[in-house]
Design a protein around this motif. Sequence first.
Motif, mmCIF file in Angstrom:
data_model
loop_
_atom_site.group_PDB
_atom_site.id
_atom_site.type_symbol
_atom_site.label_atom_id
_atom_site.label_comp_id
_atom_site.label_asym_id
_atom_site.label_seq_id
_atom_site.Cartn_x
_atom_site.Cartn_y
_atom_site.Cartn_z
ATOM 1 N N ASN A 1 13.899 -9.055 -0.150
ATOM 2 C CA ASN A 1 15.028 -8.858 0.748
ATOM 3 C C ASN A 1 14.457 -8.945 2.163
ATOM 4 O OD1 ASN A 1 17.073 -7.942 2.365
ATOM 5 N ND2 ASN A 1 17.652 -6.269 1.007
ATOM 6 N N ARG A 2 14.547 -10.101 2.792
ATOM 7 C CA ARG A 2 13.900 -10.371 4.087
ATOM 8 C C ARG A 2 14.304 -9.384 5.185
ATOM 9 N NH1 ARG A 2 9.407 -13.094 3.697
ATOM 10 N NH2 ARG A 2 9.613 -14.784 2.247
ATOM 11 N N ASN A 3 15.494 -8.803 5.075
ATOM 12 C CA ASN A 3 15.949 -7.859 6.100
ATOM 13 C C ASN A 3 15.137 -6.572 6.111
ATOM 14 O OD1 ASN A 3 17.984 -9.659 6.798
ATOM 15 N ND2 ASN A 3 19.438 -8.733 5.395
ATOM 16 N N LEU A 4 14.444 -6.275 5.010
ATOM 17 C CA LEU A 4 13.715 -5.013 4.916
ATOM 18 C C LEU A 4 12.205 -5.151 5.037
ATOM 19 C CD1 LEU A 4 15.738 -3.220 2.106
ATOM 20 C CD2 LEU A 4 15.725 -2.719 4.544
ATOM 21 N N TRP A 5 11.689 -6.362 5.011
ATOM 22 C CA TRP A 5 10.242 -6.547 5.097
ATOM 23 C C TRP A 5 9.851 -6.641 6.560
ATOM 24 C CZ3 TRP A 5 6.722 -6.576 1.043
ATOM 25 C CH2 TRP A 5 7.310 -6.398 -0.219
ATOM 26 N N ASN A 6 9.801 -5.456 7.222
ATOM 27 C CA ASN A 6 9.504 -5.415 8.649
ATOM 28 C C ASN A 6 8.822 -4.096 9.006
ATOM 29 O OD1 ASN A 6 11.593 -3.419 8.963
ATOM 30 N ND2 ASN A 6 13.080 -5.077 8.880
ATOM 31 N N ARG A 7 8.494 -3.945 10.258
ATOM 32 C CA ARG A 7 7.784 -2.743 10.724
ATOM 33 C C ARG A 7 8.666 -1.492 10.675
ATOM 34 N NH1 ARG A 7 2.995 -4.447 11.500
ATOM 35 N NH2 ARG A 7 2.555 -6.480 12.400
ATOM 36 N N ASN A 8 9.973 -1.649 10.752
ATOM 37 C CA ASN A 8 10.870 -0.498 10.628
ATOM 38 C C ASN A 8 10.767 0.112 9.230
ATOM 39 O OD1 ASN A 8 11.807 -0.857 13.239
ATOM 40 N ND2 ASN A 8 13.550 -2.089 12.603
ATOM 41 N N GLU B 1 0.839 -1.213 0.000
ATOM 42 C CA GLU B 1 0.000 0.000 0.000
ATOM 43 C C GLU B 1 0.869 1.257 0.000
ATOM 44 O OE1 GLU B 1 -3.102 0.461 2.893
ATOM 45 O OE2 GLU B 1 -3.779 -1.602 2.603
ATOM 46 N N LEU B 2 1.891 1.260 0.845
ATOM 47 C CA LEU B 2 2.767 2.430 0.931
ATOM 48 C C LEU B 2 3.547 2.638 -0.365
ATOM 49 C CD1 LEU B 2 3.990 1.899 4.589
ATOM 50 C CD2 LEU B 2 2.532 3.777 3.769
ATOM 51 N N LEU B 3 3.970 1.564 -0.998
ATOM 52 C CA LEU B 3 4.666 1.703 -2.282
ATOM 53 C C LEU B 3 3.749 2.289 -3.346
ATOM 54 C CD1 LEU B 3 6.743 -1.606 -2.433
ATOM 55 C CD2 LEU B 3 7.616 0.710 -2.094
ATOM 56 N N GLN C 1 11.790 -0.109 -4.661
ATOM 57 C CA GLN C 1 11.551 -1.420 -5.275
ATOM 58 C C GLN C 1 12.871 -2.189 -5.381
ATOM 59 O OE1 GLN C 1 8.617 -2.723 -6.112
ATOM 60 N NE2 GLN C 1 7.274 -0.953 -6.104
ATOM 61 N N ASN C 2 13.931 -1.496 -5.773
ATOM 62 C CA ASN C 2 15.235 -2.138 -5.909
ATOM 63 C C ASN C 2 15.800 -2.583 -4.563
ATOM 64 O OD1 ASN C 2 15.228 -1.858 -8.681
ATOM 65 N ND2 ASN C 2 16.280 0.108 -8.634
ATOM 66 N N LYS C 3 15.459 -1.859 -3.486
ATOM 67 C CA LYS C 3 15.910 -2.251 -2.150
ATOM 68 C C LYS C 3 15.153 -3.488 -1.652
ATOM 69 C CE LYS C 3 16.697 2.323 -0.158
ATOM 70 N NZ LYS C 3 16.316 3.182 0.971
ATOM 71 N N PRO D 1 7.839 8.754 -8.526
ATOM 72 C CA PRO D 1 8.172 7.483 -9.184
ATOM 73 C C PRO D 1 9.649 7.092 -9.065
ATOM 74 C CG PRO D 1 6.782 8.815 -10.608
ATOM 75 C CD PRO D 1 7.171 9.683 -9.440
ATOM 76 N N THR D 2 10.544 8.069 -8.990
ATOM 77 C CA THR D 2 11.973 7.761 -8.880
ATOM 78 C C THR D 2 12.278 7.124 -7.529
ATOM 79 O OG1 THR D 2 12.491 9.625 -10.314
ATOM 80 C CG2 THR D 2 14.304 8.726 -9.014
ATOM 81 N N LEU D 3 11.728 7.703 -6.454
ATOM 82 C CA LEU D 3 11.923 7.109 -5.125
ATOM 83 C C LEU D 3 11.262 5.741 -5.042
ATOM 84 C CD1 LEU D 3 11.527 10.033 -2.569
ATOM 85 C CD2 LEU D 3 13.529 8.603 -2.955
ATOM 86 N N ASP D 4 10.123 5.591 -5.675
ATOM 87 C CA ASP D 4 9.458 4.291 -5.686
ATOM 88 C C ASP D 4 10.361 3.243 -6.316
ATOM 89 O OD1 ASP D 4 7.162 2.398 -5.559
ATOM 90 O OD2 ASP D 4 7.304 2.564 -7.738
#
Length: 102
Positions: free
Chosen positions: A80-87, A44-46, A61-63, A54-57
């Motif tokens: 990237n499992r390290n980034l799929w979190n509440r932070n 949703e946030l993306l 996406q690449n991260k 769109p550039t930041l998006d």
Amino acid sequence: MIEITFTREELRHLYDVLLRNHLQVKQSVMNKIDEELIADEIYELLGDLECLDPTLDEEWQNKLWYDDPEDEYTIAVKRNRNLWNRNTIAELKTLIGKLEAQ
């Protein structure tokens, strides 16, 4: 194996009921529900970020995803499992808030 499909609202309600009533459920089930809720919110946030910048998006996406060559013919796109979190959710919300304030 049984597969059950829930709407976003049903999944959130199920998660709340399980936590509120302290029902005994395998931790792996709770973790999977939590992962899906996190992923849903990130998607949703993306979508919001894509509308605002769109550039930041594309940078995000690449991260969040990477290409993982499974063999010489196949490339899988994985989270990237390290980034799929509440932070990450908090960081995206802050970024979107700043963009909306401009």
